[in-house]
Design a protein around this motif. Sequence first.
Motif, short mmCIF file in Angstrom:
data_model
loop_
_atom_site.label_atom_id
_atom_site.label_comp_id
_atom_site.label_asym_id
_atom_site.label_seq_id
_atom_site.Cartn_x
_atom_site.Cartn_y
_atom_site.Cartn_z
N THR A 5 0.83 -1.21 0.00
CA THR A 5 0.00 0.00 0.00
C THR A 5 0.86 1.25 0.00
OG1 THR A 5 -1.74 -1.18 1.21
CG2 THR A 5 -1.83 1.22 1.21
N ARG A 6 1.93 1.21 0.81
CA ARG A 6 2.84 2.36 0.87
C ARG A 6 3.51 2.59 -0.48
NH1 ARG A 6 5.93 0.52 4.34
NH2 ARG A 6 4.88 1.32 6.20
N PHE A 7 3.94 1.49 -1.13
CA PHE A 7 4.58 1.61 -2.44
C PHE A 7 3.61 2.22 -3.45
CE2 PHE A 7 5.35 -0.06 -6.70
CZ PHE A 7 6.69 0.28 -6.89
N ALA A 8 2.36 1.74 -3.45
CA ALA A 8 1.36 2.24 -4.39
C ALA A 8 1.09 3.73 -4.16
CB ALA A 8 0.07 1.44 -4.27
N LYS A 9 1.01 4.13 -2.91
CA LYS A 9 0.75 5.54 -2.60
C LYS A 9 1.92 6.42 -3.00
CE LYS A 9 -0.28 8.72 1.21
NZ LYS A 9 -0.52 8.84 2.67
N HIS A 10 3.13 5.97 -2.69
CA HIS A 10 4.32 6.78 -2.96
C HIS A 10 4.67 6.82 -4.45
CE1 HIS A 10 5.91 6.32 1.44
NE2 HIS A 10 4.76 6.97 1.36
N ASN A 11 4.12 5.91 -5.24
CA ASN A 11 4.41 5.86 -6.67
C ASN A 11 3.14 5.94 -7.52
OD1 ASN A 11 7.51 5.05 -6.77
ND2 ASN A 11 6.55 3.79 -5.20
N SER A 12 2.09 6.50 -6.95
CA SER A 12 0.78 6.49 -7.61
C SER A 12 0.77 7.27 -8.92
CB SER A 12 -0.30 7.04 -6.67
OG SER A 12 0.03 8.35 -6.23
N LEU A 13 1.54 8.33 -9.03
CA LEU A 13 1.56 9.12 -10.26
C LEU A 13 2.11 8.29 -11.42
CD1 LEU A 13 0.99 11.90 -11.50
CD2 LEU A 13 3.33 12.56 -10.89
N THR A 14 3.26 7.65 -11.19
CA THR A 14 3.85 6.81 -12.23
C THR A 14 2.98 5.60 -12.52
OG1 THR A 14 6.10 7.48 -11.62
CG2 THR A 14 5.87 5.43 -12.86
N LEU A 15 2.45 4.96 -11.49
CA LEU A 15 1.62 3.77 -11.68
C LEU A 15 0.35 4.10 -12.46
CD1 LEU A 15 1.99 2.09 -8.17
CD2 LEU A 15 2.99 1.30 -10.33
N ALA A 16 -0.29 5.21 -12.13
CA ALA A 16 -1.54 5.58 -12.80
C ALA A 16 -1.31 5.87 -14.28
CB ALA A 16 -2.17 6.79 -12.11
N PHE A 17 -0.30 6.68 -14.55
CA PHE A 17 -0.05 7.03 -15.95
C PHE A 17 0.56 5.86 -16.72
CE2 PHE A 17 -0.77 11.28 -14.39
CZ PHE A 17 -1.36 11.91 -15.47
N GLY A 18 1.36 5.04 -16.04
CA GLY A 18 1.91 3.86 -16.69
C GLY A 18 0.82 2.87 -17.07
N THR A 19 -0.14 2.67 -16.16
CA THR A 19 -1.27 1.79 -16.45
C THR A 19 -2.12 2.36 -17.59
OG1 THR A 19 -1.35 1.05 -14.14
CG2 THR A 19 -3.32 0.70 -15.48
N GLY A 20 -2.34 3.68 -17.54
CA GLY A 20 -3.09 4.33 -18.62
C GLY A 20 -2.41 4.17 -19.96
N PHE A 21 -1.08 4.26 -19.95
CA PHE A 21 -0.32 4.07 -21.19
C PHE A 21 -0.52 2.68 -21.76
CE2 PHE A 21 3.68 1.97 -22.53
CZ PHE A 21 3.76 2.50 -23.82
N LEU A 22 -0.41 1.66 -20.90
CA LEU A 22 -0.56 0.29 -21.37
C LEU A 22 -1.96 0.02 -21.90
CD1 LEU A 22 1.41 -1.63 -18.59
CD2 LEU A 22 2.17 -1.11 -20.92
N LEU A 23 -2.97 0.54 -21.22
CA LEU A 23 -4.35 0.34 -21.67
C LEU A 23 -4.61 1.01 -23.00
CD1 LEU A 23 -6.29 0.79 -18.30
CD2 LEU A 23 -5.87 -1.34 -19.54
N THR A 24 -4.12 2.23 -23.16
CA THR A 24 -4.35 2.93 -24.43
C THR A 24 -3.52 2.33 -25.55
OG1 THR A 24 -2.69 4.61 -23.75
CG2 THR A 24 -5.02 5.13 -23.38
N LEU A 25 -2.33 1.79 -25.23
CA LEU A 25 -1.53 1.11 -26.25
C LEU A 25 -2.25 -0.13 -26.75
CD1 LEU A 25 1.14 1.02 -27.82
CD2 LEU A 25 2.11 -0.33 -25.94
N VAL A 26 -2.85 -0.88 -25.83
CA VAL A 26 -3.64 -2.05 -26.23
C VAL A 26 -4.83 -1.61 -27.08
CG1 VAL A 26 -5.14 -3.91 -25.39
CG2 VAL A 26 -2.93 -3.48 -24.28
N GLY A 27 -5.50 -0.54 -26.66
CA GLY A 27 -6.62 -0.03 -27.43
C GLY A 27 -6.21 0.40 -28.83
N GLN A 28 -5.05 1.06 -28.92
CA GLN A 28 -4.54 1.46 -30.23
C GLN A 28 -4.25 0.24 -31.09
OE1 GLN A 28 -0.89 3.71 -30.15
NE2 GLN A 28 -0.62 3.60 -32.36
N ALA A 29 -3.67 -0.81 -30.49
CA ALA A 29 -3.35 -2.02 -31.24
C ALA A 29 -4.62 -2.69 -31.77
CB ALA A 29 -2.57 -2.99 -30.36
#
Length: 227
Positions: A5-29
């Motif tokens: 939980t601490r890791f997710a909170k302290h890295n939430s900006l990167t995790l959120a945008f990284g997840t968004g990137f992967l989802l949109t890349l799949v959508g683009q594919a």
Amino acid sequence: MNRLTRFAKHNSLTLAFGTGFLLTLVGQAVSGHADFNNQLVTDGLHPLGFLQYLATSDFAVDVTENWQSEYLQFFLYVFGTVWLLQRGSPESKELDKAGVESDREQKVGDHAGSDSPRWASDKGWRQTLYSRSLGIVMAVIFTWSWLTQSIAGVAAYNEEHLRQLQAPISWLQYLGSADFWNRTLQNWQSELLAVASMAILSVYLRQRGSPESKPVGAAHTSTGVEG
């Protein structure tokens, strides 16, 4: 709070945008695969499977042409904001701090602290390299993605021309083609517009709680102040 939980909170900006990137890349594919096969069917050819499409030059050029423009934006912004200023913008340094600043201000060499990165306290080439490492990495990724775009682009361009029974062109010829520069400049202009808009709009507009904005009550003339 457990470790995960601490890791997710302290890295939430990167995790959120990284997840968004992967989802949109799949959508683009997925959408790109459907569009590509529609074109093949229109040309009287057999459609490709999804994994086959992922290995095509069409998919590669569509992805990398956007990557190179984004990293060009970051590269220009990182280097440009060393010297270029915008009065009243939190995206700019304070008006009297243009340039690379002193060793004391940058906490390097003899002014490095006990928690400073190891190379920051070095007085040789390591400090010189590390002090410019962010811009260098952005430039390298931009150059790599632009080169990849050009290689994938000429392959996609030639595949389309061969389907139309036209002669292929070389990579150097493609670099001077309207197709290459149209793909390139349509992305560059949008990225540069976005940066310029953010710099000037943040002078007068606010987003409470965001480090990309000044405090809501800050004066329009306050420069280099983050909320």
